[in-house]
Design a protein around this motif. Structure first.
Motif, mmCIF file in Angstrom:
data_model
loop_
_atom_site.group_PDB
_atom_site.id
_atom_site.type_symbol
_atom_site.label_atom_id
_atom_site.label_comp_id
_atom_site.label_asym_id
_atom_site.label_seq_id
_atom_site.Cartn_x
_atom_site.Cartn_y
_atom_site.Cartn_z
ATOM 1 N N LEU A 191 0.908 -1.195 0.037
ATOM 2 C CA LEU A 191 0.089 0.078 -0.159
ATOM 3 C C LEU A 191 0.914 1.297 -0.079
ATOM 4 O O LEU A 191 0.271 2.408 0.233
ATOM 5 C CB LEU A 191 -0.814 -0.079 1.214
ATOM 6 C CG LEU A 191 -1.834 -1.088 1.237
ATOM 7 C CD1 LEU A 191 -2.800 -0.836 2.592
ATOM 8 C CD2 LEU A 191 -2.817 -1.009 0.031
ATOM 9 N N THR A 226 -14.180 7.393 -1.441
ATOM 10 C CA THR A 226 -13.600 6.334 -0.639
ATOM 11 C C THR A 226 -14.596 5.518 0.244
ATOM 12 O O THR A 226 -15.665 5.853 -0.076
ATOM 13 C CB THR A 226 -12.412 6.771 0.264
ATOM 14 O OG1 THR A 226 -13.507 7.796 1.268
ATOM 15 C CG2 THR A 226 -11.629 7.609 -0.303
ATOM 16 N N LYS A 237 -4.812 7.341 -7.976
ATOM 17 C CA LYS A 237 -4.080 6.232 -7.415
ATOM 18 C C LYS A 237 -3.965 6.377 -5.765
ATOM 19 O O LYS A 237 -3.543 5.360 -5.180
ATOM 20 C CB LYS A 237 -2.758 6.653 -7.686
ATOM 21 C CG LYS A 237 -2.397 6.589 -9.220
ATOM 22 C CD LYS A 237 -0.989 6.924 -9.472
ATOM 23 C CE LYS A 237 -0.553 6.701 -11.007
ATOM 24 N NZ LYS A 237 0.566 7.110 -11.194
ATOM 25 N N ARG A 293 -6.749 5.997 -3.996
ATOM 26 C CA ARG A 293 -7.950 5.500 -3.629
ATOM 27 C C ARG A 293 -7.688 4.194 -2.880
ATOM 28 O O ARG A 293 -8.242 3.925 -1.779
ATOM 29 C CB ARG A 293 -8.874 5.078 -4.922
ATOM 30 C CG ARG A 293 -10.242 4.347 -4.196
ATOM 31 C CD ARG A 293 -11.143 4.340 -5.458
ATOM 32 N NE ARG A 293 -12.652 3.690 -5.021
ATOM 33 C CZ ARG A 293 -13.664 3.627 -5.796
ATOM 34 N NH1 ARG A 293 -13.561 3.696 -7.060
ATOM 35 N NH2 ARG A 293 -14.695 3.070 -5.279
ATOM 36 N N LYS A 294 -6.731 3.123 -3.338
ATOM 37 C CA LYS A 294 -6.713 1.857 -2.553
ATOM 38 C C LYS A 294 -5.917 2.143 -1.524
ATOM 39 O O LYS A 294 -6.299 1.613 -0.275
ATOM 40 C CB LYS A 294 -6.016 1.076 -3.639
ATOM 41 C CG LYS A 294 -5.774 -0.593 -2.937
ATOM 42 C CD LYS A 294 -7.105 -1.056 -2.839
ATOM 43 C CE LYS A 294 -6.929 -2.449 -2.372
ATOM 44 N NZ LYS A 294 -8.035 -3.404 -2.383
ATOM 45 N N ASP A 305 -8.468 3.776 1.336
ATOM 46 C CA ASP A 305 -9.424 2.778 1.577
ATOM 47 C C ASP A 305 -9.151 2.053 2.659
ATOM 48 O O ASP A 305 -9.991 1.718 3.854
ATOM 49 C CB ASP A 305 -10.189 2.100 0.440
ATOM 50 C CG ASP A 305 -11.002 2.709 -0.365
ATOM 51 O OD1 ASP A 305 -11.564 3.595 -0.115
ATOM 52 O OD2 ASP A 305 -11.204 2.113 -1.433
ATOM 53 N N VAL A 306 -8.001 1.351 2.364
ATOM 54 C CA VAL A 306 -7.393 0.230 3.320
ATOM 55 C C VAL A 306 -7.201 1.029 4.888
ATOM 56 O O VAL A 306 -7.479 0.513 5.958
ATOM 57 C CB VAL A 306 -6.179 -0.261 2.901
ATOM 58 C CG1 VAL A 306 -5.729 -1.270 4.055
ATOM 59 C CG2 VAL A 306 -6.643 -1.229 1.690
#
Length: 363
Positions: free
Chosen positions: A24, A113, A334, A336-337, A340-341
């Motif tokens: 991440l 998100t 880029k 977003r991931k 989110d986590v």
């Protein structure tokens, strides 16, 4: 041989861990860049302190996430949520947050998100410290009240017609043609229902007098029940106010913030409303009596009323039209991931529960 097998197992385990725990880390262009965050005042989620720094539930959450991801950022203040969305779409902002509601129309223009807060719309109304004629007039013109009046009229007319049918050939008071006889009988029925004296004017034969006796006794009960119902409606309406929930909004003057998700919801449910540039303008109009109810995101309403309008306004317990707040990002971002986590990890922590309780008093 044993050492060789152990080495194979270790390699497989390492590969599995790599698959279940994706990297991440931020792309190089984002890890070195100072990203811009579109922000607007939306207490208690985002508000400025006297020294000009930002605070609030969303601010604390973002700074927690940014710290974990080692993001460099700066806030850019804008006046409305639509300005935040437009800034993300145009590329002016790398993200936007505060209290942005996820809607279908916004989802077409930006990415969101994972939601970090679930809420709904609330209703602010004046405190009912002073008597008002408007609740009384609303009760007197309500459908239930008109139904009761109509039922009383219909019963009175039916009794009048029956009296005329019994008495028209035996009593000159109800004779003299159909129109004159019916008018006289209905007039008598109305007088009898109000328990006023009719003198010698009334039925003379047995069937007519039996019906008259039943009507006069029954009218006492009917009028008593009718009066009690009207009194109850007027008392409850005066005590609780004109608005107790969403179903009452169609009959009162409603305010909302222009170009907001709330305004869109009111439009979709065909509830007429007056729009205001800011929530503060709407609350001022509500306090001044220019509108009867103001609809907005409930936590924001509760905060503002509690801080500045506690002696004149109240927020009802009712909540409707569930909404979710999230961080807005450009399409295909880029960020977003990783966001989110990290967002989900943060929300699963005790820190988030304490932060929500600190700002909203919710566990």
């Amino acid at each position: 041989m044993a050492l060789f097998l152990m080495a194979i197992v270790a390699c497989v385990g390492t590969g599995a861990a790599a698959q279940t725990s994706p990297d991440l880390s931020l792309p190089a262009d984002l890890s070195t860049k100072e990203i811009s965050i579109g922000i607007k005042a939306a207490p208690p989620f985002a508000f400025k302190l006297q020294d000009g720094t930002w605070s609030g539930l969303s601010i604390d959450l973002w700074q927690k996430i940014a710290g974990r991801l080692k993001l460099r950022f700066r806030y850019v203040e804008v006046p409305t949520v639509q300005d935040q969305i437009d800034g993300v779409v145009s590329g002016k902002f790398d993200a936007a947050m505060a209290a942005i509601t996820v809607t279908a129309d916004r989802e077409k223009a930006v990415d969101f998100t994972q939601p970090f807060f679930t809420t709904g719309l609330g209703i602010a109304t004046p405190l009912n410290n002073q008597p008002s004629w408007r609740p009384v007039m609303r009760a007197l013109t309500s459908f239930g009240f008109l139904q009761a009046v109509l039922a009383l009229i219909v019963i009175s007319v039916v009794v009048g017609v029956l009296i005329w049918m019994f008495e028209r050939r035996h009593n000159d008071d109800f004779g003299g043609g159909v129109a004159k006889g019916l008018f006289s009988s209905m007039w008598w029925s109305t007088i009898a229902a109000t328990q006023a004296s009719t003198g010698d004017f009334g039925p003379r034969i047995v069937p007519g007098r039996v019906l008259a006796a039943l009507w006069m006794m029954g009218s006492i009960i009917v009028i008593a029940v009718f009066t009690a119902g009207v009194t109850s409606v007027l008392t409850v309406t005066q005590m609780e106010g004109m608005v107790q929930g969403e179903s009452d909004l169609a009959a009162v003057r409603v305010g909302a913030v222009q170009n907001s998700s709330t305004a869109s919801y009111l439009d979709s449910t065909q509830i007429r409303h007056q729009d205001f540039a800011t929530i503060q303008q709407g609350l001022d109009a509500l306090r001044a009596g220019k509108v009867d109810a103001l609809v907005h995101d409930k936590p924001l309403l509760g905060w503002l009323v509690g801080q500045n309008y506690a002696t004149s306004l109240q927020v009802l317990d009712a909540t409707f039209d569930q909404q979710q707040y999230a961080i807005a990002l450009p399409l295909g971002s880029k960020l977003r991931k990783p966001l989110d986590v990290t967002l989900l990890q943060t929300m699963e922590s005790d820190w988030w529960k304490q932060a929500v309780f600190q700002y909203l008093g919710e566990k």
